[in-house]
Design an enzyme around this catalytic site. Structure first.
Site, PDB file in Angstrom:
ATOM      1  N   THR A 282      75.855  16.686 -19.643  1.00 55.10           N
ATOM      2  CA  THR A 282      75.417  15.790 -18.581  1.00 55.10           C
ATOM      3  C   THR A 282      73.892  15.838 -18.505  1.00 55.10           C
ATOM      4  O   THR A 282      73.257  16.674 -19.147  1.00 55.10           O
ATOM      5  CB  THR A 282      76.046  16.197 -17.229  1.00 55.10           C
ATOM      6  OG1 THR A 282      75.751  15.189 -16.248  1.00 55.10           O
ATOM      7  CG2 THR A 282      75.521  17.534 -16.754  1.00 55.10           C
ATOM      8  N   SER A 283      73.318  14.947 -17.737  1.00 53.78           N
ATOM      9  CA  SER A 283      71.852  14.838 -17.696  1.00 53.78           C
ATOM     10  C   SER A 283      71.175  16.155 -17.346  1.00 53.78           C
ATOM     11  O   SER A 283      70.115  16.498 -17.879  1.00 53.78           O
ATOM     12  CB  SER A 283      71.432  13.775 -16.678  1.00 53.78           C
ATOM     13  OG  SER A 283      71.964  12.521 -17.035  1.00 53.78           O
TER      14      SER A 283
ATOM     15  N   ASP B   3      66.698   8.014 -17.346  1.00 55.34           N
ATOM     16  CA  ASP B   3      65.728   8.600 -18.263  1.00 55.34           C
ATOM     17  C   ASP B   3      66.377   9.378 -19.405  1.00 55.34           C
ATOM     18  O   ASP B   3      65.916   9.322 -20.554  1.00 55.34           O
ATOM     19  CB  ASP B   3      64.731   9.483 -17.502  1.00 55.34           C
ATOM     20  CG  ASP B   3      65.390  10.600 -16.705  1.00 55.34           C
ATOM     21  OD1 ASP B   3      66.616  10.572 -16.515  1.00 55.34           O
ATOM     22  OD2 ASP B   3      64.656  11.513 -16.257  1.00 55.34           O
TER      23      ASP B   3
ATOM     24  N   HIS C  42      38.726  41.955  14.428  1.00 58.72           N
ATOM     25  CA  HIS C  42      38.416  40.742  15.211  1.00 58.72           C
ATOM     26  C   HIS C  42      37.046  40.175  14.823  1.00 58.72           C
ATOM     27  O   HIS C  42      36.426  39.460  15.602  1.00 58.72           O
ATOM     28  CB  HIS C  42      38.453  41.031  16.713  1.00 58.72           C
ATOM     29  CG  HIS C  42      39.634  41.833  17.140  1.00 58.72           C
ATOM     30  ND1 HIS C  42      40.865  41.272  17.371  1.00 58.72           N
ATOM     31  CD2 HIS C  42      39.781  43.174  17.320  1.00 58.72           C
ATOM     32  CE1 HIS C  42      41.727  42.219  17.709  1.00 58.72           C
ATOM     33  NE2 HIS C  42      41.092  43.386  17.678  1.00 58.72           N
TER      34      HIS C  42
ATOM     35  N   SER D 102      65.057  14.729  -7.215  1.00 57.87           N
ATOM     36  CA  SER D 102      64.406  14.464  -8.495  1.00 57.87           C
ATOM     37  C   SER D 102      62.920  14.126  -8.355  1.00 57.87           C
ATOM     38  O   SER D 102      62.065  14.779  -8.961  1.00 57.87           O
ATOM     39  CB  SER D 102      65.125  13.330  -9.231  1.00 57.87           C
ATOM     40  OG  SER D 102      64.485  13.041 -10.450  1.00 57.87           O
TER      41      SER D 102
ATOM     42  N   GLN E  65      76.496  20.249 -10.607  1.00 60.11           N
ATOM     43  CA  GLN E  65      75.889  19.604 -11.770  1.00 60.11           C
ATOM     44  C   GLN E  65      74.535  20.241 -12.086  1.00 60.11           C
ATOM     45  O   GLN E  65      74.130  20.313 -13.236  1.00 60.11           O
ATOM     46  CB  GLN E  65      75.723  18.107 -11.527  1.00 60.11           C
ATOM     47  CG  GLN E  65      75.234  17.348 -12.744  1.00 60.11           C
ATOM     48  CD  GLN E  65      75.148  15.851 -12.518  1.00 60.11           C
ATOM     49  OE1 GLN E  65      74.063  15.296 -12.400  1.00 60.11           O
ATOM     50  NE2 GLN E  65      76.304  15.200 -12.438  1.00 60.11           N
TER      51      GLN E  65
ATOM     52  N   SER F 269      23.355  22.343  -2.172  1.00 65.51           N
ATOM     53  CA  SER F 269      23.415  21.242  -1.215  1.00 65.51           C
ATOM     54  C   SER F 269      22.534  20.107  -1.703  1.00 65.51           C
ATOM     55  O   SER F 269      21.427  20.346  -2.203  1.00 65.51           O
ATOM     56  CB  SER F 269      22.945  21.709   0.170  1.00 65.51           C
ATOM     57  OG  SER F 269      22.739  20.604   1.032  1.00 65.51           O
TER      58      SER F 269
ATOM     59  N   TYR G  79      40.660  20.955 -12.533  1.00 65.35           N
ATOM     60  CA  TYR G  79      40.934  22.325 -12.151  1.00 65.35           C
ATOM     61  C   TYR G  79      41.791  23.160 -13.118  1.00 65.35           C
ATOM     62  O   TYR G  79      41.441  24.300 -13.426  1.00 65.35           O
ATOM     63  CB  TYR G  79      41.584  22.355 -10.754  1.00 65.35           C
ATOM     64  CG  TYR G  79      40.794  21.646  -9.697  1.00 65.35           C
ATOM     65  CD1 TYR G  79      39.411  21.851  -9.569  1.00 65.35           C
ATOM     66  CD2 TYR G  79      41.391  20.755  -8.815  1.00 65.35           C
ATOM     67  CE1 TYR G  79      38.675  21.203  -8.603  1.00 65.35           C
ATOM     68  CE2 TYR G  79      40.662  20.102  -7.834  1.00 65.35           C
ATOM     69  CZ  TYR G  79      39.302  20.323  -7.728  1.00 65.35           C
ATOM     70  OH  TYR G  79      38.570  19.684  -6.777  1.00 65.35           O
TER      71      TYR G  79
ATOM     72  N   ARG H 153      59.600  16.509  -9.460  1.00 64.86           N
ATOM     73  CA  ARG H 153      58.600  16.040 -10.420  1.00 64.86           C
ATOM     74  C   ARG H 153      57.185  16.229  -9.884  1.00 64.86           C
ATOM     75  O   ARG H 153      56.236  16.417 -10.646  1.00 64.86           O
ATOM     76  CB  ARG H 153      58.810  14.557 -10.746  1.00 64.86           C
ATOM     77  CG  ARG H 153      60.052  14.254 -11.573  1.00 64.86           C
ATOM     78  CD  ARG H 153      60.253  12.750 -11.647  1.00 64.86           C
ATOM     79  NE  ARG H 153      61.566  12.398 -12.147  1.00 64.86           N
ATOM     80  CZ  ARG H 153      61.830  12.050 -13.397  1.00 64.86           C
ATOM     81  NH1 ARG H 153      60.847  12.032 -14.284  1.00 64.86           N
ATOM     82  NH2 ARG H 153      63.051  11.736 -13.770  1.00 64.86           N
TER      83      ARG H 153
END
Length: 475
Positions: free
Chosen positions: A102-103, A78, A150, A325, A232, A280, A12, A329
């Site tokens: 920091t990460s 990681d 409707h 986390s 953080q 079809s 896609y 992802r």
């Protein structure tokens, strides 16, 4: 073929959106962030050499993913895995990679870069859908069609006016998208709990240097705004807001495809059907609206993701927890990939959409006599008739005509019944003239023109550099 493949990748989404959320883009951005951090820290007086920075730059794209995977298995972390893998190929700079950070410095800032760039990719596709719909609306602004409430025949509208309803939703979406981009903040350099405590030591307590580092780094990555405070991580409401935005675009697309599928069932408007396409496997005559159905399927998926990001934002603890986390992802990239696919398909539909005016007119003429009864009653009163008596005459004729249509499957003969009723005094020749569908569409054509001119065209003009898009489908 023995492992699961994500359909968004295989079937896609576009290559540009797939690259935006690819490993290469992610980890190269990590290294760009580390390089920029080192350069600015050097400018602010830390003992970092030109040679170290040069070695970092020379190996920015030299990523050994196998080595990084080994380190991650060892450290269960990681970011530190990639710090060590980078240090292996840039040994002179090993000691200054990630200095004071920091990460979340690489993780969150890269997420924000990908979110921004992903929205820019979607904006191009969204603007092209709007341009295609605007052209369609203007082309068919005067073509009468049955309006439905409707899903029951109501007053007439025009094919073009109906298209403005789809466009109105997209105007709201692109306004929200632009506002999101204008107000999007970078995380920048904040430290482990957002206090920048690690930089207190590095810069000997000079807070002005920390602020300069924060602002300068953000500017280098194209962000004029930066979070003034954070834990953080950046505020996870950003994720909830962007997925909600994507969900809104999905809603607009789904509404369009619901309408188109109903119109295709009525054989009034059809999505493209290619020469060798099979509708079809069993019924050779079928022309299934597979593009619209695919948009609907993907849109439902995107809308379901909005609750996921909302739950993450609402359940973060204090300065950070890591239960966001794995969810991030999955949710954010896939929401972007799915909306990317939705807009590609929507553009593809608009590039080959087919309108059948004769079929549309047949449906109008099946219902128009009933819609004309109010006019007939008023004209008869003007000619000296009693409204209540006339109403009863018209009601009886209408019931008989309805029986003809519903029970006997014949054409609507209400007008013939009225023309042959000698008790009615209205001008019969004038009645035939009145039964032109264009007399029943109100201000639909001018409303269409004004809406496109005043609300849609300015958006298209402001984004004219984005017009032009290949909308071929993978499958």
């Amino acid at each position: 073929m023995n492992s699961y493949k994500n359909p968004l990748e295989e079937r896609y989404s576009s290559e540009e959106m797939l690259f935006n959320f690819s490993h290469n883009n992610k980890f190269q951005n990590w290294r760009k962030l580390w390089i920029a951090l080192a350069e600015i820290e050097k400018d602010l007086g830390l003992e970092i050499t030109d040679e170290q920075i040069a070695e970092l730059k020379a190996n920015a794209e030299n990523i050994d993913y196998d080595k990084a995977a080994e380190y991650e298995k060892k450290f269960r972390h990681d970011v530190m895995a990639h710090v060590h893998a980078y240090g292996d190929v840039a040994p002179s700079a090993k000691g200054i990679i990630h200095l004071g950070a920091t990460s979340a410095f690489v993780g969150d800032n890269t997420d924000l870069i990908q979110i921004r760039d992903g929205l820019l990719i979607l904006k191009k596709k969204l603007v092209n859908v709007m341009k295609n719909l605007a052209d369609f609306a203007i082309q068919y602004k005067d073509l009468p069609t049955l309006g439905f409430t409707h899903f029951q025949p109501a007053q007439l509208t025009t094919v073009g006016k109906r298209a403005t309803l789809w466009l109105q939703s997209l105007v709201l979406d692109i306004e929200e998208l632009d506002f999101f981009l204008e107000t999007l903040r970078f995380r920048g350099v904040k430290g482990t709990t957002g206090t920048a405590a690690s930089f207190l030591e590095l810069f000997n307590g000079d807070y002005s240097k920390v602020k300069h580092l924060d602002k300068e780094l953000s500017k280098r990555f194209g962000f004029e705004k930066v979070f003034g405070v954070s834990g953080q991580t950046y505020d996870r409401k950003i994720d909830a807001k962007v997925v909600a935005l994507l969900g809104n675009i999905a809603q607009s697309a789904h509404k369009f495809t619901n309408d188109l599928r109903l119109l295709q069932n009525l054989k009034e408007i059809e999505e493209p059907f290619e020469k060798n396409q099979i509708g079809s496997s069993a019924m050779a005559y079928k022309r299934n609206p597979m593009r619209s159905e695919r948009i609907g399927a993907l849109a439902k998926y995107v809308m379901s993701l909005t609750t996921s990001s909302a739950m993450v934002a609402s359940t973060q603890w204090f300065e950070r927890t890591l239960d966001d986390s794995a969810n991030k992802r999955l949710t954010i990239p896939q929401a972007f990939l799915a909306v990317d696919a939705i807009l590609l398909i929507w553009n593809n539909i608009m590039n080959g959409i087919v309108v059948y005016p004769n079929r549309i007119n047949k449906h109008i003429m099946d219902e128009l006599p009933f819609m004309a009864t109010e006019y007939i009653i008023m004209e008869e009163v003007k000619a000296g008739g009693d409204r209540q008596e006339i109403h009863e005459v018209i009601r009886v004729h209408s019931m008989e005509a309805s029986k003809q249509v519903k029970v006997e499957g014949k054409e609507n003969d209400l007008i013939e019944r009225i023309l042959n009723d000698h008790s009615l005094k209205l001008d019969k020749s004038k009645l035939k003239e009145v039964l032109d569908p264009k007399n029943f569409i109100g201000f639909a054509p001018i409303q269409t023109e004004e809406f496109i001119k005043n609300e849609v065209q300015p958006i298209i003009d402001q984004n004219k550099d984005l017009i032009g898009l290949e909308a071929d489908l993978k499958v």
